[in-house]
Structures are given as C-alpha cells and as structure tokens.
Scaffold this motif. Structure first.
Motif, PDB file in Angstrom:
ATOM      1  N   PRO A  39       0.799  -1.227   0.000  1.00  0.00           N
ATOM      2  CA  PRO A  39       0.000   0.000   0.000  1.00  0.00           C
ATOM      3  C   PRO A  39       0.831   1.275   0.000  1.00  0.00           C
ATOM      4  CG  PRO A  39      -0.964  -1.607   1.497  1.00  0.00           C
ATOM      5  CD  PRO A  39       0.353  -2.173   1.055  1.00  0.00           C
ATOM      6  N   SER A  40       2.090   1.186   0.376  1.00  0.00           N
ATOM      7  CA  SER A  40       2.979   2.338   0.346  1.00  0.00           C
ATOM      8  C   SER A  40       3.453   2.677  -1.061  1.00  0.00           C
ATOM      9  CB  SER A  40       4.202   2.075   1.223  1.00  0.00           C
ATOM     10  OG  SER A  40       4.958   0.992   0.689  1.00  0.00           O
ATOM     11  N   GLY A  41       3.266   1.736  -1.998  1.00  0.00           N
ATOM     12  CA  GLY A  41       3.813   1.888  -3.338  1.00  0.00           C
ATOM     13  C   GLY A  41       5.150   1.200  -3.498  1.00  0.00           C
ATOM     14  N   GLU A  42       5.702   0.669  -2.405  1.00  0.00           N
ATOM     15  CA  GLU A  42       6.958  -0.076  -2.469  1.00  0.00           C
ATOM     16  C   GLU A  42       6.711  -1.475  -3.019  1.00  0.00           C
ATOM     17  OE1 GLU A  42       9.612   1.100   1.230  1.00  0.00           O
ATOM     18  OE2 GLU A  42       7.516   0.765   1.831  1.00  0.00           O
ATOM     19  N   ILE A  43       7.741  -2.032  -3.643  1.00  0.00           N
ATOM     20  CA  ILE A  43       7.633  -3.369  -4.238  1.00  0.00           C
ATOM     21  C   ILE A  43       8.213  -4.401  -3.282  1.00  0.00           C
ATOM     22  CG2 ILE A  43       8.328  -4.854  -6.156  1.00  0.00           C
ATOM     23  CD1 ILE A  43       8.375  -2.318  -7.901  1.00  0.00           C
ATOM     24  N   PHE A  44       7.405  -5.391  -2.937  1.00  0.00           N
ATOM     25  CA  PHE A  44       7.840  -6.537  -2.145  1.00  0.00           C
ATOM     26  C   PHE A  44       8.160  -7.661  -3.125  1.00  0.00           C
ATOM     27  CE2 PHE A  44       6.881 -10.679  -0.383  1.00  0.00           C
ATOM     28  CZ  PHE A  44       7.446 -10.657   0.895  1.00  0.00           C
ATOM     29  N   SER A  45       9.391  -8.143  -3.099  1.00  0.00           N
ATOM     30  CA  SER A  45       9.785  -9.181  -4.049  1.00  0.00           C
ATOM     31  C   SER A  45      10.404 -10.366  -3.319  1.00  0.00           C
ATOM     32  CB  SER A  45      10.789  -8.629  -5.066  1.00  0.00           C
ATOM     33  OG  SER A  45      11.066  -9.601  -6.057  1.00  0.00           O
ATOM     34  N   ASP A  46       9.772 -11.509  -3.465  1.00  0.00           N
ATOM     35  CA  ASP A  46      10.275 -12.772  -2.917  1.00  0.00           C
ATOM     36  C   ASP A  46       9.982 -13.855  -3.954  1.00  0.00           C
ATOM     37  OD1 ASP A  46      10.999 -15.029  -1.554  1.00  0.00           O
ATOM     38  OD2 ASP A  46       9.478 -14.850   0.020  1.00  0.00           O
ATOM     39  N   MET A  47      10.772 -13.835  -5.029  1.00  0.00           N
ATOM     40  CA  MET A  47      10.521 -14.741  -6.155  1.00  0.00           C
ATOM     41  C   MET A  47      11.281 -16.059  -5.985  1.00  0.00           C
ATOM     42  SD  MET A  47       8.276 -13.316  -8.079  1.00  0.00           S
ATOM     43  CE  MET A  47       8.428 -14.016  -9.727  1.00  0.00           C
ATOM     44  N   THR A  48      11.150 -16.634  -4.802  1.00  0.00           N
ATOM     45  CA  THR A  48      11.796 -17.904  -4.483  1.00  0.00           C
ATOM     46  C   THR A  48      11.288 -19.014  -5.400  1.00  0.00           C
ATOM     47  OG1 THR A  48      11.953 -17.189  -2.188  1.00  0.00           O
ATOM     48  CG2 THR A  48      12.232 -19.539  -2.623  1.00  0.00           C
ATOM     49  N   ARG A  49      12.188 -19.916  -5.806  1.00  0.00           N
ATOM     50  CA  ARG A  49      11.812 -21.030  -6.682  1.00  0.00           C
ATOM     51  C   ARG A  49      12.071 -22.388  -6.040  1.00  0.00           C
ATOM     52  NH1 ARG A  49      15.246 -19.203 -11.695  1.00  0.00           N
ATOM     53  NH2 ARG A  49      15.331 -21.469 -12.026  1.00  0.00           N
ATOM     54  N   VAL A  50      12.294 -22.412  -4.741  1.00  0.00           N
ATOM     55  CA  VAL A  50      12.589 -23.666  -4.051  1.00  0.00           C
ATOM     56  C   VAL A  50      11.595 -23.869  -2.909  1.00  0.00           C
ATOM     57  CG1 VAL A  50      15.030 -23.669  -4.651  1.00  0.00           C
ATOM     58  CG2 VAL A  50      14.288 -22.519  -2.559  1.00  0.00           C
ATOM     59  N   VAL A  51      11.442 -25.129  -2.505  1.00  0.00           N
ATOM     60  CA  VAL A  51      10.506 -25.474  -1.436  1.00  0.00           C
ATOM     61  C   VAL A  51      11.115 -25.187  -0.072  1.00  0.00           C
ATOM     62  CG1 VAL A  51       9.284 -27.374  -0.331  1.00  0.00           C
ATOM     63  CG2 VAL A  51       9.328 -27.213  -2.820  1.00  0.00           C
ATOM     64  N   LYS A  52      12.390 -25.537   0.083  1.00  0.00           N
ATOM     65  CA  LYS A  52      13.008 -25.427   1.403  1.00  0.00           C
ATOM     66  C   LYS A  52      13.575 -24.031   1.624  1.00  0.00           C
ATOM     67  CE  LYS A  52      14.148 -30.236   2.341  1.00  0.00           C
ATOM     68  NZ  LYS A  52      15.224 -31.189   2.716  1.00  0.00           N
ATOM     69  N   VAL A  53      12.923 -23.293   2.500  1.00  0.00           N
ATOM     70  CA  VAL A  53      13.384 -21.962   2.898  1.00  0.00           C
ATOM     71  C   VAL A  53      13.167 -21.841   4.402  1.00  0.00           C
ATOM     72  CG1 VAL A  53      13.091 -19.476   2.659  1.00  0.00           C
ATOM     73  CG2 VAL A  53      12.772 -20.956   0.668  1.00  0.00           C
ATOM     74  N   SER A  54      14.248 -21.658   5.142  1.00  0.00           N
ATOM     75  CA  SER A  54      14.165 -21.477   6.591  1.00  0.00           C
ATOM     76  C   SER A  54      14.963 -20.235   6.935  1.00  0.00           C
ATOM     77  CB  SER A  54      14.717 -22.707   7.315  1.00  0.00           C
ATOM     78  OG  SER A  54      14.611 -22.549   8.716  1.00  0.00           O
ATOM     79  N   ALA A  55      14.429 -19.091   6.529  1.00  0.00           N
ATOM     80  CA  ALA A  55      15.159 -17.830   6.647  1.00  0.00           C
ATOM     81  C   ALA A  55      14.259 -16.761   7.249  1.00  0.00           C
ATOM     82  CB  ALA A  55      15.676 -17.398   5.278  1.00  0.00           C
ATOM     83  N   GLY A  56      13.692 -17.080   8.396  1.00  0.00           N
ATOM     84  CA  GLY A  56      12.813 -16.132   9.060  1.00  0.00           C
ATOM     85  C   GLY A  56      11.368 -16.290   8.640  1.00  0.00           C
ATOM     86  N   PRO A  57      10.493 -15.411   9.112  1.00  0.00           N
ATOM     87  CA  PRO A  57       9.050 -15.508   8.800  1.00  0.00           C
ATOM     88  C   PRO A  57       8.812 -15.477   7.294  1.00  0.00           C
ATOM     89  CG  PRO A  57       9.446 -13.892  10.528  1.00  0.00           C
ATOM     90  CD  PRO A  57      10.782 -14.264   9.994  1.00  0.00           C
ATOM     91  N   ASP A  58       7.872 -16.285   6.841  1.00  0.00           N
ATOM     92  CA  ASP A  58       7.534 -16.352   5.417  1.00  0.00           C
ATOM     93  C   ASP A  58       6.491 -15.270   5.123  1.00  0.00           C
ATOM     94  OD1 ASP A  58       7.172 -17.034   2.823  1.00  0.00           O
ATOM     95  OD2 ASP A  58       6.370 -19.034   3.200  1.00  0.00           O
ATOM     96  N   LEU A  59       6.971 -14.064   4.861  1.00  0.00           N
ATOM     97  CA  LEU A  59       6.074 -12.915   4.768  1.00  0.00           C
ATOM     98  C   LEU A  59       5.147 -12.945   3.561  1.00  0.00           C
ATOM     99  CD1 LEU A  59       8.523 -10.122   5.935  1.00  0.00           C
ATOM    100  CD2 LEU A  59       6.779 -11.299   7.264  1.00  0.00           C
ATOM    101  N   LYS A  60       5.484 -13.733   2.545  1.00  0.00           N
ATOM    102  CA  LYS A  60       4.576 -13.798   1.388  1.00  0.00           C
ATOM    103  C   LYS A  60       3.219 -14.376   1.767  1.00  0.00           C
ATOM    104  CE  LYS A  60       5.855 -18.347  -0.527  1.00  0.00           C
ATOM    105  NZ  LYS A  60       6.951 -18.707   0.406  1.00  0.00           N
ATOM    106  N   GLN A  61       3.173 -15.099   2.889  1.00  0.00           N
ATOM    107  CA  GLN A  61       1.909 -15.687   3.313  1.00  0.00           C
ATOM    108  C   GLN A  61       0.857 -14.631   3.652  1.00  0.00           C
ATOM    109  OE1 GLN A  61       1.241 -18.849   3.090  1.00  0.00           O
ATOM    110  NE2 GLN A  61       3.317 -19.479   2.539  1.00  0.00           N
ATOM    111  N   LEU A  62       1.289 -13.392   3.955  1.00  0.00           N
ATOM    112  CA  LEU A  62       0.333 -12.325   4.224  1.00  0.00           C
ATOM    113  C   LEU A  62      -0.588 -12.074   3.036  1.00  0.00           C
ATOM    114  CD1 LEU A  62       2.523  -9.635   6.013  1.00  0.00           C
ATOM    115  CD2 LEU A  62       0.642 -10.938   7.021  1.00  0.00           C
ATOM    116  N   PHE A  63      -0.043 -12.240   1.840  1.00  0.00           N
ATOM    117  CA  PHE A  63      -0.818 -11.927   0.636  1.00  0.00           C
ATOM    118  C   PHE A  63      -1.722 -13.093   0.227  1.00  0.00           C
ATOM    119  CE2 PHE A  63       3.263  -9.740   0.539  1.00  0.00           C
ATOM    120  CZ  PHE A  63       2.865  -8.414   0.434  1.00  0.00           C
TER     121      PHE A  63
END
Length: 464
Positions: free
Chosen positions: A173-197
């Motif tokens: 909503p700020s106009g900023e771009i959130f980009s998390d174009m991960t292509r793998v299943v295994k990611v253990s790098a903090g909260p999975d923020l894409k789940q908000l969307f």
C-alpha cells in the motif's frame, strides 16, 4: 482530500505511467461485471502492464487518499471485488504473461492476471499441469486464486493455493515493491512474509508475479458416477482408490440427493441406474494408459460394491460421456434459474464429520420454516461443502440470521472453517467477526494498520 468523480479520476490517472491503461465510465459501460453486479461500481479501472506501473498507481492513490479495489477475473462469490464511486479498480487483466516454464524443476513463473485455464494450456505441451484445479478455471486468475487461497478439486491431494506458491512479487500500500521470487521449497530464513498476501483478499497489497509448483500431466483417465448412501461410504471408496498401485486418484466429488435429482432432470441425464434417494459420487483416476486406468477402476469398484454399499454405478465409456459426468458437478449454478440469488455458503469440516454436519444442517433448515432445504455438494475427500438454499434471495434479515446460525453451527468446534475457499469479502463479514477468535482478528488488524494505515486497500471487505 479531493472528492474525485469517476471522470475526474480517469483524467487524473491517464498518462501517469506508460504501462498503465485507464478505463473510465464510458469504457466500462455495458461491460459484464462478473459474479457481483456492483464489481464495476467505481466507474474507473486501472490496468497496469508491469509491476512498476502498478506501483506508480498505488503511490498516487496513497498520496491522494483514493481507495483501491484489486480485481482479477471477477469470479469471486463473496463480493470481494465490489467497488464504489471515488474508488479505483486495480485490475490484473494486462498482467497476463507466462514468463517462464521450467520443466526440469517443475515450476512456472506467471503474472497475476493469467487465468488458470491459460496456464494449464501452456503447460500441456510440456507434459505438465497445475497442482490445483477449479470449475471456474476459464475466468479465475492466479492472482485472484492466491488472494482467496482457493482450493478446488485436487486439494485433498495437493493442498490449497497456499501450498502451490513458492514465491511472489507484490506492491505494498505504500507503493513499495515486495519481491520474494523464491523457486525452491526449502526456505528457513525467518518468517515467510509472502503468506500475508495469500488469503489476504487484496488487503495487504497487489500481487503482480507468482512462482508456482507444477506437476506431471496424467491425461489417461477413467471416470465413474457411483450411488452412495452417505459421505462415509464415499470416503471409503476414495480411500480405497487412493491406495491402489499404478493409478492416481484425481477427484472425489460428492452430490447429495436433491442436487442430483434436480440437476439431472434439468440436463435430461438418465438416472435409471441410481437407487432412489441415493447421493452421487464422481470419481476419476489416472494411469499410464487408458486401458490401465479403466481396468483398475472397474476392478476396484467390483471389489468395493458390497463393502461400500454402493447404490448403483456407471463408468464413462468415452471422454464425451466423462465430460457429461463432470458437467453435473461443475455446472453448479443451475439452481439460480429456479431460485434467483439463492443464498450460498462454502464451509469445511473434517471429512469424518460430514454426515453428522449435513444431517444437522438439513434438519435445522426444516425447523426454520416449511420449504427450507438446500443443495449440498462438494469436495468430500477434504471436507469442503458448498451449500445453496433452495429458495430465492435475498432473505429477510431475521431469516438470514437464522439460516446462517444453522449453516455455521458447530463448524469451528468441529475443527472446520466457515469459509473454505471463497474468502470473506462483503458477504461473510459477520461470520468473520463471530467465528474467528478475537486474538486472531486483532493481530490481522494490527498488521493491516502497519502496512496500510490509511485503510485504502479493499476497504469494507475482510474487516481488518
């Protein structure tokens, strides 16, 4: 703050970005609004063709305090895309490119406006398909499915949309771009923020690109319609087929008696093979060849006939006949012809609870008044039931509350959900307030306030 008319908004937004097309009241006049008659109520639609154009539009709207209503295919059933004057519809219609198909890693990268059917068609030459499927595949967009966390036919095996998404890009909503174009299943790098969307119904941002998993296409199918006495019988059939070697269970869709009888009569579909009063189960399996699939299904049904208490059955003898079988299930809006605006619901309960729930539902509706009944059908293997009243809507307020009380009775206590795959939107705001725990609602509102302090993204829908 300026009170913008649709014409003034159209003029202000035109020329904002080279990749932004703006449609005003004249351009939208006569256009079909989709599933809800008020989807085009804003009278102005912005169609970005790039993430940057969407960001420019959103930044302008924030600066000028103009509310935004994200829209995909406008096939949502709960009013999540309804718009009003002084708002801007932000459409994904021009974000419709399939950017990359990667057969070696079973992933695909697409823009949010790509329809499910278009993606399935593009994957087919590669021997691939999506791990999710819906009856509205021709209009439902990937972004819209993501926003509502759609489920569909294959959820019992592959999960819902949340389980198909590896990465995404969105404009906040700020106009900023959130980009998390991960292509793998295994990611253990903090909260999975894409789940908000995912499941956020456009309240937290506008998704523009998505990375999804895909799976091997299994085109050789065998399809059957079976008479079952209840969901327990249907689940025993599904469990048996799911354990067979050499075949894959592709569908287990159940239709209760009134749905079966009324729809079959409308379609002139012969039910002479089905015992009177039986419900219907549609099953489909796939295998390496058509012969293997057909033989496996025939043998399994012969083995199941008595133990499952089947009340009739018919195996499709051609792809055309199989399509007719599927039409009984997927052309589910047939009842609107007799009952315009029939109130509809979309709940889920654990599969083992289905029979008890349906008995309580139908009995509770009868207690409301003479003639109250429902069409019940859905994805029996994952407990997702679609319910439509056999009465025209809208209902008087008192009756509406009584019906909702019956439909939602015990759903949460059973470990289910008042909304399984259609979202909350406008139609289920009251149910959200009543059936979602207070702590969960408070946390959602706190996140919303952090990301969208002016409340400009899809206001009035999910009550964040």
């Amino acid at each position: 703050m300026i009170d913008y008319t649709p014409a003034a908004l159209t003029e202000a937004l035109t020329g904002l970005h080279a990749d932004l097309r703006v449609l005003g009241p004249e351009a939208l006049a006569g256009r079909h609004p989709g599933e809800h008659e008020h989807n085009l109520g804003a009278g102005v639609m912005a169609q970005p063709a790039s993430t940057e154009a969407a960001a420019a539009l959103i930044a302008w709207c924030r600066e000028n305090r103009v509310a935004i209503v994200p829209q995909g295919g406008s096939s949502g059933l709960v009013g999540g895309g309804v718009s009003r004057a002084e708002e801007v519809i932000l459409s994904s219609a021009r974000l419709n490119s399939i950017l990359a198909i990667r057969p070696d890693e079973s992933t695909v990268e697409v823009e949010a406006g790509v329809t499910l059917e278009a993606l399935q068609s593009a994957l087919r030459p590669h021997g691939l398909t999506t791990g999710i499927d819906l009856g509205s595949r021709g209009s439902a967009t990937i972004g819209g499915m993501l926003a509502t966390n759609a489920g569909g036919i294959l959820a019992f095996r592959n999960g819902v949309m949340r389980h198909q998404i590896l990465g995404l890009e969105a404009v906040l909503p700020s106009g900023e771009i959130f980009s998390d174009m991960t292509r793998v299943v295994k990611v253990s790098a903090g909260p999975d923020l894409k789940q908000l969307f995912i499941g956020g119904e456009g309240a937290f941002g506008f998704v523009t690109r998505v990375v999804m998993t895909v799976e091997r296409l299994r085109p050789h199918r065998a399809t059957a319609l079976l008479g079952v006495v209840d969901a327990a019988s249907a689940l025993s059939v599904a469990a048996h087929l799911n354990q067979l070697g050499g075949v894959t269970l592709e569908a287990a869709e159940m239709m209760w008696p009134r749905y079966v009888q009324d729809h079959a009569a409308l379609k002139a579909f012969d039910l002479d093979w089905l015992d009177e009063g039986a419900a219907m189960l549609l099953v489909e399996v796939s295998a390496e060849t058509q012969e293997i699939a057909t033989l496996a299904l025939e043998e399994a049904l012969a083995e199941l006939w008595e133990p499952a208490g089947l009340r009739g059955g018919i195996l499709a003898q051609s792809s055309e006949q199989a399509r007719r079988f599927w039409d009984l299930r997927e052309d589910s809006g047939f009842y609107f012809g007799q009952f315009p605006n029939a109130p509809s619901f979309d709940i889920s309960v654990p599969p083992s609870e289905i029979d008890d729930y349906v008995a309580g539902l139908l009995g509770g509706l009868r207690q409301i008044g003479s003639g109250y009944d429902a069409y019940v059908y859905g994805h029996v293997a994952d407990g997702n039931l679609h319910i439509a009243l056999a009465t025209a809507g809208p209902l008087p307020t008192e009756i509406k509350h009584a019906v909702e009380h019956v439909v939602y009775a015990g759903v949460t206590a059973r470990g289910g959900s008042f909304s399984a795959e259609h979202g909350v939107g406008l139609e289920k705001r009251d149910a959200y307030e009543e059936h979602v725990p207070a702590a969960k609602r408070l946390l959602a509102r706190q996140i919303k306030a952090l990301l969208d302090p002016q409340g400009l993204f899809n206001p009035g829908k999910v009550p964040f």
